[in-house]
Design an enzyme around this catalytic site. Structure first.
Site, PDB file in Angstrom:
ATOM      1  N   HIS A   1       0.812  -1.219   0.000  1.00  0.00           N
ATOM      2  CA  HIS A   1       0.000   0.000   0.000  1.00  0.00           C
ATOM      3  C   HIS A   1       0.847   1.271   0.000  1.00  0.00           C
ATOM      4  O   HIS A   1       0.319   2.373  -0.161  1.00  0.00           O
ATOM      5  CB  HIS A   1      -0.989   0.000   1.171  1.00  0.00           C
TER       6      HIS A   1
ATOM      7  N   ASP B   1       0.043  -7.786   1.953  1.00  0.00           N
ATOM      8  CA  ASP B   1       0.494  -6.397   1.837  1.00  0.00           C
ATOM      9  C   ASP B   1       2.025  -6.352   1.833  1.00  0.00           C
ATOM     10  O   ASP B   1       2.664  -6.027   2.832  1.00  0.00           O
ATOM     11  CB  ASP B   1      -0.080  -5.579   2.998  1.00  0.00           C
TER      12      ASP B   1
ATOM     13  N   SER C   1       4.220   2.530   8.187  1.00  0.00           N
ATOM     14  CA  SER C   1       3.880   1.521   7.186  1.00  0.00           C
ATOM     15  C   SER C   1       5.101   1.068   6.409  1.00  0.00           C
ATOM     16  O   SER C   1       5.950   1.878   6.032  1.00  0.00           O
ATOM     17  CB  SER C   1       2.855   2.073   6.191  1.00  0.00           C
TER      18      SER C   1
END
Length: 285
Positions: free
Chosen positions: A88, A133, A231
């Site tokens: 992402h 992910d 992230s």
């Protein structure tokens, strides 16, 4: 997810009360816009000394301004010219992205090695079903003198026993009330949870943001967590009595930061299914 929003944009969204889960859904549906940063920062952690974790990477949008202003996500050096991050974090053109490896203080351009990104390979199942992910970044030149972080043997689970502590690092948000993005890398130890506990926190009603026990793990407790800006960065265990770190996950997503009942979700790097399916219908740009 613990989404990459550009630092100023992330602060605006959090101040406006936009939830992380809504931001994550948007990021999965479409490539991240140029002003997007990653998941929230380290909550309840401490600053890291210079060179403590040289394998740590920062993903930066190309353009004017310091790395502190341009950082969107974290990553980890897994080979001399390869960085692993969250899918992402990398929805756009590789030419718009650069990576610095081995830097502790983002604004200190004397630290670390800056590299361009020549190609990106994101997991083909990401955004179509829960989990997966992960993305691989190919650098234009090898990183000199830095040992890549060790990865677990695919298909093993000895490093993710519930209750065990693991360390997560990043430059993400450090405040659940007023967004604050640090210049110096931070770390926090978080407890690993069981798959059952993770599934209760992120059930099927979450759609593609639901927990996938095949490719995910979750960790955290009220007051300690990763957050926006973290992230793509690593969560790892350290071999007792050594400087050997083994990466067990990638910061992926979560509801809020350090909230009760909302642990962080991480892509499990020891998942055999994750890597067996990585190149099927691969998306390499």
């Amino acid at each position: 997810m613990r989404l990459p929003l550009a630092r100023k944009a992330a602060a605006t969204l959090l101040t406006a009360g936009v939830t992380l889960s809504l931001v994550a859904t948007a990021a999965q549906a479409d490539p991240l816009p140029s002003n997007v940063d990653a998941r929230p920062p380290i909550i309840g952690g401490t600053e890291v000394s210079n060179d403590a974790y040289p394998f740590m990477a920062a993903l930066l949008r190309k353009g004017p301004g310091s790395a502190l202003e341009r950082q969107t996500c974290g990553g980890s050096l897994i080979d001399r010219a390869i960085v692993m991050t969250a899918a992402h974090c990398v929805g756009g053109d590789p030419a718009d992205l650069e990576v610095v490896v081995g830097r502790t203080v983002l604004s200190n351009n004397q630290q670390g090695q800056l590299r361009n990104v020549t190609a990106i390979s994101s997991h083909s199942r990401y955004g179509k079903e829960p989990g997966y992910d992960v993305a691989i970044l190919y650098l234009d030149k090898i990183v000199e003198g830095i040992k890549p972080i060790q990865q677990p043997t695919p298909g093993t689970d000895g490093l993710i026993r519930p209750g065990t502590k693991a360390t997560v690092i990043g430059w993400g948000n450090t405040d659940t009330e007023m967004p604050h993005y640090p210049d110096r890398l931070r770390q926090v130890d978080v407890p690993l949870l069981s798959h059952n506990e993770c599934e209760i926190a992120y059930g099927p009603e979450k759609g593609v943001n639901a927990y996938n026990r095949v490719t995910d793990i979750c960790a955290g407790v009220e007051g300690t967590d990763s957050c926006q800006g973290d992230s793509g960065g690593p969560i790892f265990r350290t071999v007792p009595g050594t400087q050997t770190h083994i990466q067990i996950g990638i910061v992926s997503r979560g509801e809020g930061c350090a909230a009760q009942g909302g642990p962080g979700v991480y892509t499990y790097t020891g998942s055999k299914v994750l890597w067996d399916t990585m190149m099927a219908g691969k998306d390499r740009r």
